[in-house]
Design a protein around this motif. Sequence first.
Motif, mmCIF file in Angstrom:
data_model
loop_
_atom_site.group_PDB
_atom_site.id
_atom_site.type_symbol
_atom_site.label_atom_id
_atom_site.label_comp_id
_atom_site.label_asym_id
_atom_site.label_seq_id
_atom_site.Cartn_x
_atom_site.Cartn_y
_atom_site.Cartn_z
ATOM 1 N N GLN A 65 -6.918 -7.288 -25.434
ATOM 2 C CA GLN A 65 -7.870 -6.384 -26.069
ATOM 3 C C GLN A 65 -7.374 -5.881 -27.420
ATOM 4 N N GLU A 66 -6.077 -5.662 -27.549
ATOM 5 C CA GLU A 66 -5.535 -5.245 -28.849
ATOM 6 C C GLU A 66 -5.708 -6.335 -29.891
ATOM 7 N N VAL A 67 -5.524 -7.575 -29.483
ATOM 8 C CA VAL A 67 -5.715 -8.699 -30.410
ATOM 9 C C VAL A 67 -7.185 -8.837 -30.793
ATOM 10 N N LEU A 68 -8.064 -8.767 -29.811
ATOM 11 C CA LEU A 68 -9.493 -8.919 -30.093
ATOM 12 C C LEU A 68 -10.021 -7.790 -30.965
ATOM 13 N N ARG A 69 -9.573 -6.562 -30.698
ATOM 14 C CA ARG A 69 -10.006 -5.435 -31.537
ATOM 15 C C ARG A 69 -9.573 -5.631 -32.983
ATOM 16 N N MET A 70 -8.356 -6.115 -33.167
ATOM 17 C CA MET A 70 -7.870 -6.303 -34.531
ATOM 18 C C MET A 70 -8.670 -7.394 -35.247
ATOM 19 N N LEU A 71 -8.939 -8.516 -34.582
ATOM 20 C CA LEU A 71 -9.720 -9.587 -35.194
ATOM 21 C C LEU A 71 -11.139 -9.113 -35.512
ATOM 22 N N ASP A 72 -11.725 -8.342 -34.616
ATOM 23 C CA ASP A 72 -13.072 -7.814 -34.869
ATOM 24 C C ASP A 72 -13.075 -6.857 -36.058
ATOM 25 N N ASP A 73 -12.020 -6.067 -36.195
ATOM 26 C CA ASP A 73 -11.928 -5.164 -37.340
ATOM 27 C C ASP A 73 -11.743 -5.950 -38.640
ATOM 28 N N ALA A 74 -11.025 -7.055 -38.571
ATOM 29 C CA ALA A 74 -10.891 -7.903 -39.767
ATOM 30 C C ALA A 74 -12.255 -8.433 -40.197
ATOM 31 N N SER A 354 -5.441 -1.859 -35.338
ATOM 32 C CA SER A 354 -6.611 -1.366 -34.618
ATOM 33 C C SER A 354 -6.177 -0.483 -33.455
ATOM 34 N N ARG A 355 -7.148 0.035 -32.729
ATOM 35 C CA ARG A 355 -6.824 0.947 -31.628
ATOM 36 C C ARG A 355 -5.965 0.235 -30.589
ATOM 37 N N GLN A 356 -4.931 0.927 -30.151
ATOM 38 C CA GLN A 356 -4.052 0.407 -29.119
ATOM 39 C C GLN A 356 -4.675 0.641 -27.747
ATOM 40 N N ASP A 357 -4.055 0.105 -26.728
ATOM 41 C CA ASP A 357 -4.643 0.231 -25.393
ATOM 42 C C ASP A 357 -4.683 1.677 -24.896
ATOM 43 N N GLY A 359 -5.961 3.973 -26.570
ATOM 44 C CA GLY A 359 -7.209 4.504 -27.099
ATOM 45 C C GLY A 359 -7.138 5.027 -28.512
ATOM 46 N N GLY A 360 -5.932 5.226 -29.046
ATOM 47 C CA GLY A 360 -5.793 5.753 -30.397
ATOM 48 C C GLY A 360 -5.164 4.752 -31.350
ATOM 49 N N TYR A 361 -5.154 5.102 -32.628
ATOM 50 C CA TYR A 361 -4.481 4.276 -33.613
ATOM 51 C C TYR A 361 -2.974 4.478 -33.514
ATOM 52 N N PRO A 362 -2.188 3.484 -33.939
ATOM 53 C CA PRO A 362 -0.732 3.624 -33.866
ATOM 54 C C PRO A 362 -0.215 4.735 -34.769
ATOM 55 N N LYS A 363 0.934 5.265 -34.403
ATOM 56 C CA LYS A 363 1.616 6.207 -35.269
ATOM 57 C C LYS A 363 2.257 5.436 -36.423
ATOM 58 N N ASP A 364 2.093 5.960 -37.619
ATOM 59 C CA ASP A 364 2.648 5.294 -38.802
ATOM 60 C C ASP A 364 3.087 6.381 -39.778
ATOM 61 N N GLU A 365 4.174 7.053 -39.428
ATOM 62 C CA GLU A 365 4.622 8.191 -40.233
ATOM 63 C C GLU A 365 5.714 7.820 -41.224
ATOM 64 N N HIS A 366 6.173 6.575 -41.210
ATOM 65 C CA HIS A 366 7.260 6.180 -42.113
ATOM 66 C C HIS A 366 6.704 5.637 -43.422
ATOM 67 N N GLN A 368 3.518 4.535 -43.935
ATOM 68 C CA GLN A 368 2.137 5.009 -44.085
ATOM 69 C C GLN A 368 1.243 3.993 -44.800
ATOM 70 N N PHE A 369 1.431 2.728 -44.472
ATOM 71 C CA PHE A 369 0.624 1.668 -45.065
ATOM 72 C C PHE A 369 -0.538 1.242 -44.165
ATOM 73 N N ASP A 370 -0.576 1.708 -42.911
ATOM 74 C CA ASP A 370 -1.584 1.209 -41.979
ATOM 75 C C ASP A 370 -3.003 1.496 -42.471
ATOM 76 N N ILE A 371 -3.873 0.492 -42.270
ATOM 77 C CA ILE A 371 -5.295 0.596 -42.595
ATOM 78 C C ILE A 371 -6.084 0.546 -41.289
ATOM 79 N N HIS A 372 -7.086 1.411 -41.163
ATOM 80 C CA HIS A 372 -7.900 1.487 -39.949
ATOM 81 C C HIS A 372 -9.384 1.304 -40.282
ATOM 82 N N ASN A 373 -10.113 0.808 -39.304
ATOM 83 C CA ASN A 373 -11.573 0.731 -39.399
ATOM 84 C C ASN A 373 -12.140 2.108 -39.062
ATOM 85 N N ASP A 374 -11.966 3.039 -40.009
ATOM 86 C CA ASP A 374 -12.324 4.436 -39.756
ATOM 87 C C ASP A 374 -13.409 4.957 -40.694
ATOM 88 N N GLY A 375 -13.968 4.073 -41.536
ATOM 89 C CA GLY A 375 -15.019 4.505 -42.438
ATOM 90 C C GLY A 375 -14.549 5.382 -43.571
#
Length: 396
Positions: A65-74, A354-357, A359-366, A368-375
């Motif tokens: 599901q994590e893989v499919l969510r990421m591909l769908d977000d792409a 994308s959202r992890q199993d 239910g939330g987005y990963p932590k990226d506090e170092h 801070q390059f992560d991009i999300h499908n968040d509008g």
Amino acid sequence: MRSILASILLLCLALLPGRAAAPDVVPRSPRAGFVGVDGTQFVLDGKPFRVAGVNNHYLTYGSDQEVLRMLDDAVALGANTVRTFLQPVIGSIDGTVPTIWDFQSKSETSNLGVNGRYMLYWDPTRGGMAINWGENGIGRFDMLVAEAKKRNLRLIVAFLDFWAFTGGAQQMRAWYGSDDKHRFFFEDPRTRADYRRWVREIVEHVNPHTGLAYRDEPTIMAWNLMNEPEAKPERLQESWISDMAAYVRSIAPNQLITSGQANVVNRLSDVADPHLDFAVWHGYPLYYRLTPAQFDDRIRDFCALGQQQNKPVLLEEFGYARSHPDQAQVYANWLRTIRDTPGCAGWLIWRLVSRQDHGGYPKDEHDQFDIHNDGGSTWDVLRKAATERHQGADAK
């Protein structure tokens, strides 16, 4: 007699006015359905193919599901290309040859919790490298390729990672007891043989979901020899890249080949290698003390270097921390420069997650390059740039 006539013919051709000397490797005409190159641009079935895409590091060990969510977000972003690595690599399963990274981590997937999955390991009974062909190994890659194919996404795949985050080349040199991070893997005949065998096994492997060997899979646009191969000294790096690119070309003639080098400090040092189809570079102003405007100038400089060699230049990784309030505007400026500058063949953002199993987005506090499908504004800028590149390709 044939060799004499051939020599005379070649000499006559060389003396024709205005004819340039033949390159060491003649550019290949791509098979139908495969991405190829034509001068400084990528092409697909005779039309320009402008890369607009993303990187993701966990596609070969995340849950289904994590893989499919990421591909769908792409797809939602408008991306046409996704880049990832073949990983993880461990020590021996029985622990007699140590794993040098935290294989047992319980972190979320994006933060290197690999869920017990691995592709390469040390087999003490054979005294050598072994490949995990199971569902928790190569089976993960088989699923990824099949799902990317369904979504009409192209893949750029690094055969290996240089870094030790999930093993990579560092784990493979550690199999042989070496602590040399920059030379041993690229120089020792055992690791060189391991790498060649790994590459051959992958490109000849038949994906049970598609029925195609990977050398015949058009979903795979290109192979990176390695993600950021930092061999030292530089002449060793150049020699290894040239040798292995020639080898990959000999067994995977349908896909494009590039080094995977970061290439910022050494300024596309491999762009002239005749066995590489295009040049890549990885850009992070934070690490090189560049302002966004200076980085914009670097984009133009590198695309000009590609023009000199008549090869595409791809900004294969880039990132600017979300803690900067102008992140979205900076990305808009850079992507506009790539769109409008001759020789620039596209971009791949680091990194879409994308959202992890849980239910939330990963932590990226170092970084801070992560991009999300968040509008958000950054997502909108990337989506707009991806759409513009597709429209440009259709218009030409």
